[in-house]
Design a protein around this motif. Structure first.
Motif, short mmCIF file in Angstrom:
data_model
loop_
_atom_site.label_atom_id
_atom_site.label_comp_id
_atom_site.label_asym_id
_atom_site.label_seq_id
_atom_site.Cartn_x
_atom_site.Cartn_y
_atom_site.Cartn_z
N HIS A 222 -24.78 13.30 27.89
CA HIS A 222 -25.46 12.99 29.14
C HIS A 222 -25.45 11.49 29.43
O HIS A 222 -26.41 10.94 29.97
CB HIS A 222 -26.89 13.52 29.14
CG HIS A 222 -26.98 14.98 29.47
ND1 HIS A 222 -28.16 15.61 29.80
CD2 HIS A 222 -26.02 15.94 29.51
CE1 HIS A 222 -27.93 16.90 30.03
NE2 HIS A 222 -26.63 17.13 29.85
N GLU A 245 -20.06 17.72 28.18
CA GLU A 245 -21.40 17.29 27.77
C GLU A 245 -21.71 15.84 28.15
O GLU A 245 -22.87 15.42 28.10
CB GLU A 245 -21.55 17.44 26.26
CG GLU A 245 -21.48 18.88 25.76
CD GLU A 245 -20.06 19.31 25.40
OE1 GLU A 245 -19.92 20.31 24.68
OE2 GLU A 245 -19.10 18.65 25.87
N GLU A 249 -24.70 18.30 34.02
CA GLU A 249 -24.06 19.14 35.04
C GLU A 249 -25.03 19.55 36.13
O GLU A 249 -24.66 19.60 37.32
CB GLU A 249 -23.45 20.38 34.37
CG GLU A 249 -22.52 21.17 35.27
CD GLU A 249 -21.75 22.21 34.49
OE1 GLU A 249 -22.02 23.41 34.70
OE2 GLU A 249 -20.89 21.83 33.65
N GLU A 270 -20.32 21.40 30.82
CA GLU A 270 -21.33 21.13 29.79
C GLU A 270 -21.55 22.32 28.88
O GLU A 270 -21.74 22.16 27.67
CB GLU A 270 -22.65 20.72 30.45
CG GLU A 270 -23.73 20.35 29.45
CD GLU A 270 -25.01 19.86 30.10
OE1 GLU A 270 -26.01 19.71 29.38
OE2 GLU A 270 -25.01 19.63 31.34
#
Length: 328
Positions: A222, A245, A249, A270
């Protein structure tokens, strides 16, 4: 340990030339179908083989490694990523891990540019109109996209693939900017005509196109979170051919729906195949099924690297593509 006696289990179907060569060299158990192994099948394979050849679809976690047999000494992954393997636990059990870096560089960079073009020039929308028989002829304001030349491209991750993307972007007349854990050497920066940003936030706020080309690690999970995505200009486009990832998302989907982000081109997600359903219906989004490295040439080269790693290990040497702690 003679290579001819190595017991090797391959978890997915591989290109025929690769499987043929493995059959010649090892006591290999190939996959009959192209479906993923179940966790039980993986555990059984790891309990009985010398070498496991998984792919990125196989989650080799601490629990599976704990059940591995004494024979398993090498996990020779077919692919450049290794975040699907608990490398630290494997090392603690005396199991080496190798991957296939560098092979997919050019293919993935090609796909990155393809997605940039697809989103900015609205290619899927034009294709859909043609396939539906809705095209009524040329019009001055129909399917208006944007010109790549002169746009600022921000590259998140300037390793092999990021640099390959930069070279292609320069050929299209884009201005190349990048953020990376380490700044490139001056001569490489000069060759790529690339501007380095120490602050990711400051770079993001100024880019027309942002492309993700960094691996998934604990520090990049993230990395493009809701806060950072809000820094993008409303006219900006996001492209990801690396690891899903890295982007939140759900936050990306919200930004696209609200037109706070102009568009996105995604080849990775993700949650793997569990793609946010709202992404599928957005006209400003191009989705591909993780096909960035999907060329026959690349897949065969990946197999050749796996074979070299296994043969080198069998000869009593360190596999040339061993994953080491510094890479984690």
């Amino acid at each position: 340990m003679p290579a001819s006696r190595l017991s090797v289990v391959v978890t997915r179907r591989l290109p025929e030339p690769v499987e043929t060569r493995m059959t010649e060299l090892f006591d290999v158990r190939l996959r009959e179908t192209d479906d993923k192994m179940t966790r039980e099948e993986l555990a059984e394979a790891m309990a009985t083989c010398d070498v496991l050849v998984p792919t990125i679809t196989d989650q080799i976690d601490a629990g599976l490694i704990a059940k591995a047999g004494e024979r398993l000494k090498l996990i020779a992954s077919y692919g450049s990523g290794f975040d699907h393997i608990d490398v630290a636990t494997a090392r603690s059990r005396g199991i080496l891990v190798s991957n296939t870096p560098g092979v997919v560089t050019e293919d993935t960079a090609d796909m990155t540019l393809a997605l940039i073009l697809a989103v900015t020039r609205r290619i899927p929308e034009g294709l859909a109109a043609m396939q539906a028989g809705e095209w009524q002829g040329w019009a001055p304001t129909a399917f208006l996209g944007g010109r790549l030349g002169g746009r600022r491209l921000g590259i998140l991750g300037m390793g092999r693939i990021g640099q390959a993307v930069a070279r292609r972007a320069r050929a299209f007349g884009m201005q190349v900017h990048y953020h990376n854990r380490r700044r490139l050497r001056p001569e490489i920066e000069a060759e790529l005509e690339a501007t380095y940003w120490d602050s990711l936030d400051q770079m993001i706020a100024r880019m027309d196109v942002l492309t993700v080309n960094c691996p998934h690690t604990p520090s990049t999970f993230h990395l493009l979170n809701a806060r950072r995505l809000k820094l993008l200009k409303p006219s900006a486009v996001v492209v990801n051919t690396s690891r899903g990832e890295v982007i939140d998302e759900n936050a990306l989907t919200r930004g696209l729906k609200a037109r706070e982000i102009a568009g996105a081109g995604l080849d990775v997600y993700e949650h793997g195949t569990d793609v946010n359903p709202e992404l599928r219906s957005l006209p400003n989004v191009v989705l591909l099924p993780h096909m960035g490295s999907a060329t026959l040439e690349g897949r065969i080269e990946m197999g050749e690297k796996v074979i070299i790693n296994i043969k080198t290990f069998a000869d009593g040497h360190r596999p040339p593509d061993q994953v080491v702690p510094a890479m984690l």
